[in-house]
Design a protein around this motif. Structure first.
Motif, mmCIF file in Angstrom:
data_model
loop_
_atom_site.group_PDB
_atom_site.id
_atom_site.type_symbol
_atom_site.label_atom_id
_atom_site.label_comp_id
_atom_site.label_asym_id
_atom_site.label_seq_id
_atom_site.Cartn_x
_atom_site.Cartn_y
_atom_site.Cartn_z
ATOM 1 N N VAL A 270 0.888 -1.387 -0.213
ATOM 2 C CA VAL A 270 0.038 0.167 0.021
ATOM 3 C C VAL A 270 0.885 1.274 -0.007
ATOM 4 C CG1 VAL A 270 -1.745 1.278 1.388
ATOM 5 C CG2 VAL A 270 -1.955 -1.187 1.057
ATOM 6 N N HIS A 271 1.992 1.213 0.854
ATOM 7 C CA HIS A 271 2.961 2.349 0.829
ATOM 8 C C HIS A 271 3.613 2.555 -0.645
ATOM 9 C CE1 HIS A 271 5.597 5.309 2.580
ATOM 10 N NE2 HIS A 271 6.878 4.498 1.973
ATOM 11 N N GLU A 272 3.870 1.563 -1.141
ATOM 12 C CA GLU A 272 4.549 1.624 -2.398
ATOM 13 C C GLU A 272 3.512 2.146 -3.585
ATOM 14 O OE1 GLU A 272 5.859 -2.113 -3.052
ATOM 15 O OE2 GLU A 272 7.850 -1.814 -1.721
ATOM 16 N N TRP A 273 2.672 1.489 -3.589
ATOM 17 C CA TRP A 273 1.437 2.084 -4.296
ATOM 18 C C TRP A 273 1.089 3.280 -4.239
ATOM 19 C CZ3 TRP A 273 -3.849 3.315 -3.422
ATOM 20 C CH2 TRP A 273 -4.741 3.451 -4.467
ATOM 21 N N GLY A 274 0.790 3.940 -3.018
ATOM 22 C CA GLY A 274 0.457 5.173 -2.662
ATOM 23 C C GLY A 274 1.554 6.236 -3.185
ATOM 24 N N LYS A 275 2.881 5.884 -3.001
ATOM 25 C CA LYS A 275 3.945 6.858 -3.476
ATOM 26 C C LYS A 275 3.944 6.905 -5.031
ATOM 27 C CE LYS A 275 8.043 6.579 -1.758
ATOM 28 N NZ LYS A 275 9.295 5.672 -1.342
ATOM 29 N N MET A 276 3.528 5.680 -5.734
ATOM 30 C CA MET A 276 3.573 5.799 -7.069
ATOM 31 C C MET A 276 2.269 6.890 -7.537
ATOM 32 S SD MET A 276 2.972 2.333 -9.610
ATOM 33 C CE MET A 276 1.343 2.087 -9.044
ATOM 34 N N MET A 277 1.347 6.482 -6.727
ATOM 35 C CA MET A 277 0.183 7.390 -7.167
ATOM 36 C C MET A 277 0.145 8.730 -7.114
ATOM 37 S SD MET A 277 -2.002 5.233 -8.645
ATOM 38 C CE MET A 277 -3.541 6.399 -8.460
ATOM 39 N N ASP A 278 1.036 8.997 -5.852
ATOM 40 C CA ASP A 278 1.516 10.587 -5.574
ATOM 41 C C ASP A 278 2.421 11.268 -6.671
ATOM 42 O OD1 ASP A 278 -0.151 10.516 -3.325
ATOM 43 O OD2 ASP A 278 1.375 10.418 -1.953
#
Length: 296
Positions: A270-278
């Protein structure tokens, strides 16, 4: 003038502290990923299904697994200890953490994950592994592997009881956090409006004393609210850690490994995906088009 400089220095110190915790968090995540690899290796069937092992060897294996589980739980303890220290310096920053992605913040409850999510994750993983076990049974491969599909009736009952108690504690903490927010919206905002009104009417040459008095009034008004914010956060983090330890305590060592794998994977992905989306969002212009580097 000196009070303005003092405020600027205080803000710079807070920024430095927040950056320090953000750096700690990234290092903590890197260590969590390393531990995840150990958990995955430990959960591998080749590490736990040697039928030729004698009792002493099985006990040795179980002790190694238990030690790994303790290591993982201690890793979480380190995180919450550092977070507590950071909150005591600047609780507001912890409630709106820059080191978390926008997507992660959507799932946050009192500056972190909701404790009942750990139990819901356990239920989900148990269901998935039980489904896999049923598939094996249909194929004539009904060997127990010691994972979450092997939960006993007693374990399930204890998890259900833990779930009930955790829901109740979550409700109490939610109410306390809501009361803190009401205080901020009420007394603090009123006092802030008074201070801003006075600042607007402030005449040149009026002196530093009055400006300092305004700052002291705001600090005095915010102090009880800050303490209650810290208390709500500490209660929430304590419940998160207690729930994690309680789930691991109900499970057998190898079952706890499977649960901790799922918890780490959800957190990291979730952290990796969130950073990618940001990052993708920051590369879009006001029309929603992706900005690309110019050629040539």
């Amino acid at each position: 003038m000196s009070s303005l400089i003092d405020n600027e220095r205080a803000q710079e110190a807070k920024h430095s502290e927040n950056w320090s915790f953000a750096k700690f968090f990234e290092q903590w995540l890197a260590e969590q990923d390393r531990i995840l690899q150990l958990l995955l290796a430990t959960a591998s069937p080749s590490q736990n299904s040697n039928v030729n092992d004698d009792e002493e060897e099985r006990q040795r294996r179980e002790q190694n697994v238990r030690s790994l589980v303790d290591q993982v739980l201690n890793h979480y303890v380190q995180y919450y200890s550092a977070k507590k220290a950071s909150a005591r310096r600047d609780a507001a920053a912890v409630f709106d953490p820059r080191w978390r992605s926008s997507s992660e913040k959507m799932f946050m409850w009192v500056a972190g994950w909701r404790p009942t999510m750990a139990i819901q994750l356990l239920y989900s993983m148990t269901g998935l592994q039980l489904q896999h076990r049923l598939d094996d049974l249909l194929q004539g491969q009904g060997v127990s592997t010691g994972d979450l599909a092997d939960l006993s009736a007693d374990q399930i009952a204890r998890v259900d009881e833990l779930h009930r108690k955790t829901v109740e504690r979550e409700r109490e903490i939610t109410e306390e956090a809501a009361q803190v927010q009401e205080t901020v919206v009420g007394n603090v905002v009123v006092e802030l409006s008074h201070v801003l009104t006075e600042m607007k009417a402030h005449l040149p040459g009026e002196g530093e004393g009055r400006e300092r008095d305004r700052g002291l009034r705001m600090e005095a008004e915010m102090a009880p609210t800050k303490e209650r914010m810290e208390k709500a956060l500490e209660s929430a983090d304590a419940l998160r850690l207690e729930t994690l330890k309680a789930v691991a305590g109900i499970l057998k060592p190898l079952q706890a490994v499977h649960f901790l794998i799922a918890a780490a994977e959800v957190h990291l992905r979730v952290h990796e995906w969130g950073k990618m989306m940001d990052h993708a969002g920051s590369n879009r212009d006001s029309t929603g088009q992706i900005n690309r580097p110019s050629e040539g």
